[in-house]
Design an enzyme around this catalytic site. Structure first.
Site, PDB file in Angstrom:
ATOM      1  N   GLU A   3       0.888  -1.168   0.000  1.00  0.00           N
ATOM      2  CA  GLU A   3       0.000   0.000   0.000  1.00  0.00           C
ATOM      3  C   GLU A   3       0.918   1.207   0.000  1.00  0.00           C
ATOM      4  O   GLU A   3       1.727   1.377   0.904  1.00  0.00           O
ATOM      5  CB  GLU A   3      -0.916  -0.032   1.224  1.00  0.00           C
ATOM      6  CG  GLU A   3      -2.076   0.953   1.129  1.00  0.00           C
ATOM      7  CD  GLU A   3      -1.783   2.252   1.840  1.00  0.00           C
ATOM      8  OE1 GLU A   3      -1.583   3.277   1.128  1.00  0.00           O
ATOM      9  OE2 GLU A   3      -1.737   2.275   3.076  1.00  0.00           O
ATOM     10  N   CYS A  52      -1.988   8.496   3.941  1.00  0.00           N
ATOM     11  CA  CYS A  52      -1.991   8.184   2.510  1.00  0.00           C
ATOM     12  C   CYS A  52      -3.361   8.426   1.906  1.00  0.00           C
ATOM     13  O   CYS A  52      -3.493   8.555   0.686  1.00  0.00           O
ATOM     14  CB  CYS A  52      -1.518   6.762   2.268  1.00  0.00           C
ATOM     15  SG  CYS A  52      -1.991   5.578   3.504  1.00  0.00           S
TER      16      CYS A  52
END
Length: 541
Positions: free
Chosen positions: A293, A327
């Site tokens: 990720e 993020c």
């Protein structure tokens, strides 16, 4: 497991405590913060259940007061990494054979330790070394990590229950084995929960792990390991090393027993690791699993039917909580011309009301960014926007690193839909807004899709259901987590499995069974009850 089909406790999301004035949790976390602030800790490597002090150390400081040393950590040499690998492989012999209910019991106990005796400590550590407000620490270090541990146990049993059909002639059963070899967890600074989950979820499924936390998260990583030790994770199952990331990674990936990478961090680094694995592929005993990720350039799109106050709140929360260092944080927004003046006025009012400073002062909404490198990068882009003709800073724009790495929450408005900060991941409290003609919604959705290489999170705000439907279809490849009438942050384990595609990662959805499936290698077992004794089939006559 031959003595029963065991049901684990039904997973529930850990309630978020308020930390309101006068609450016991507020008093506990502030007292713990003060104690940890005034006590320097020493963090050794952790290999085969033992602390390993190398004598080669670096210091740890608080981002909001970078001259204040909170501790030291020890750096690994190549021999230490090799020891971590060897001890992991030795531990695998017994850990991989341990009945699943005992692995479950360990990590369920870890969840309850964090929910109880370790809660103030893990939150205070996250506040100190990652400069999170108490609310951001609570939803991350306490609640999300607890949720990962509880729900992963439930997801594991759901996976084990998935079995093939059998007949009266043969019994078919699927065995969910851990990967052969050892796995490697590389974790980021920004979420204590992610740092704990990446090694824990692999270990839960019977794997053994070499874990390298971010240098900027070691302070709270130490608390995670303290929890795992007390919960009963056996020696060698999770080994922790700090130091030169290139040396550590090269040593790990040169091993023929390397079997999986669980990564959260930058897109560039992840691609480099993928390339390194590819270059070594002929050396491995098995094809390594690769889960990552990575970055994001997450968007908010408002339709002309949206409520402008809701749009402004989505921007200020989505872009500036934890200084934009998520993020999933909103870093570009597309606002229709009919709403812009109201949205602009509310954003400016909200940002000017933010208090900024140490997380120890619980009235502060904004604290520092993680380190000087991040500060310098953000300051450069902000200063460039001040001089660019196609950009305007409508609020914020100041920065000061004399005491801590403080970047004022900044809103850039641009007339150029492909302006630098509309495209580049900044990872800080900066959002860039493009105001579009209210009648060019469809064209703007196309623009959103084409502007970024990333596809992590995004949000659409509208009251027109046709507009919501259009955006959901037009932006289907833009975000692995897509939010309707909300900010693009705040995924909850068990409710919104998290991950994105394109340059944002492999979209293996942490917080769901999908992620755990990556850390097992199924074995199909067919047991025939009456074994044939003649090769001849009836058609042979």
């Amino acid at each position: 497991m031959g003595k029963g089909f065991f049901n684990v406790p039904i997973a529930i999301n850990e309630p978020v405590k308020s930390y309101a004035p006068g609450s016991p949790e507020r008093e506990a976390v502030l007292a713990t913060y003060k104690d940890m602030w005034n006590t320097k800790i020493d963090v050794p490597l952790y290999i085969n259940g033992k602390d390993v002090a190398t004598g080669n150390t670096k210091t740890m400081s608080a981002p909001h007061d970078h001259q204040h040393i909170v501790g030291t950590y020890h750096l690994a040499e190549k021999s230490h990494v090799e020891d971590a690998i060897a001890t992991a492989l030795e531990a695998r012999k017994t850990w991989s054979q341990l009945p699943w209910e005992h692995r479950a019991g360990i990590f369920l106990k870890a969840a309850e330790l964090i929910a109880g005796p370790y809660r103030a400590k893990i939150n205070a550590a996250t506040m100190i070394a990652q400069s999170k407000t108490v609310h951001q620490a609570e939803i991350d270090a306490a609640c999300e990590l607890i949720d990962f541990l509880r729900f992963n146990v439930q997801f594991m049993t759901d996976i084990y229950h998935e079995q093939p059909e059998s007949t009266s002639d043969a019994w078919n059963r699927l065995e969910y084995r851990p990967l052969e070899g050892f796995t490697y967890a590389v974790t980021p600074f920004n979420f204590t929960a992610i740092a704990g989950n990446l090694p824990a979820c692999m270990a839960l499924m019977g794997n053994v792990v070499v874990w390298k936390p971010s240098d900027s998260q070691i302070f709270s990583a130490k608390i995670i390991m303290d929890v795992f030790k007390e919960a009963g994770v056996p020696p060698g199952v999770i080994n922790v090393v700090f130091g030169d990331p290139v040396m550590i990674t090269d040593t790990v990936m040169d091993s023929p027993d390397f079997s999986g990478l669980h990564f959260t961090g930058s897109t560039y680094i992840f691609k480099e690791l993928w390339k390194k694995i590819g270059n070594n592929i002929h050396n491995y005993k098995t094809y390594p699993r690769i889960v990552g990720e990575t970055g994001g350039k997450d968007f908010i799109v408002a339709h002309k039917s949206a409520n402008p106050i809701q749009v402004a709140t989505a921007i200020t929360r989505g872009a500036f909580e934890f200084q934009g260092q998520k993020c999933s944080a909103a870093s570009r927004a597309y606002i229709p011309s009919n709403l812009w003046e109201t949205v602009k006025e509310r954003i400016i009012e909200d940002v000017r009301s933010f208090k900024m400073g140490s997380p120890e002062d619980l009235s502060n909404f904004i604290t520092a960014v993680i380190h000087e490198g991040s500060f310098d990068k953000l300051a450069k882009y902000i200063d460039q926007a001040k001089s660019d003709a196609d950009a305007e800073i409508i609020v914020g724009g100041n920065h000061d690193k004399s005491k801590g790495y403080f970047i004022e929450p900044t809103v850039i408005v641009t007339k150029n839909s492909k302006y630098t900060t509309m495209c580049t991941e900044l990872f800080g409290p900066v959002i860039t807004i493009y105001v579009y003609d209210e009648n060019e919604y469809s064209e703007t959705l196309k623009l959103v899709d084409e502007t970024s290489e990333y596809a992590l999170t995004g949000a659409i705000l509208a009251t027109d259901r046709y507009a919501i439907d259009e955006a959901t279809k037009a932006l289907q490849n833009c975000a692995g987590n897509f939010y309707i009438n909300d900010k693009p942050t705040g995924a909850v384990v068990g409710q919104q499995p998290f991950g994105g595609a394109r340059a944002s990662g492999t979209n293996d959805k942490a917080g769901s069974a999908l992620n755990l499936l990556r850390w097992i290698s199924p074995r199909m077992i067919k047991e025939t009850f009456v074994t044939p004794t003649d090769y001849r089939y009836p058609f042979l006559g």
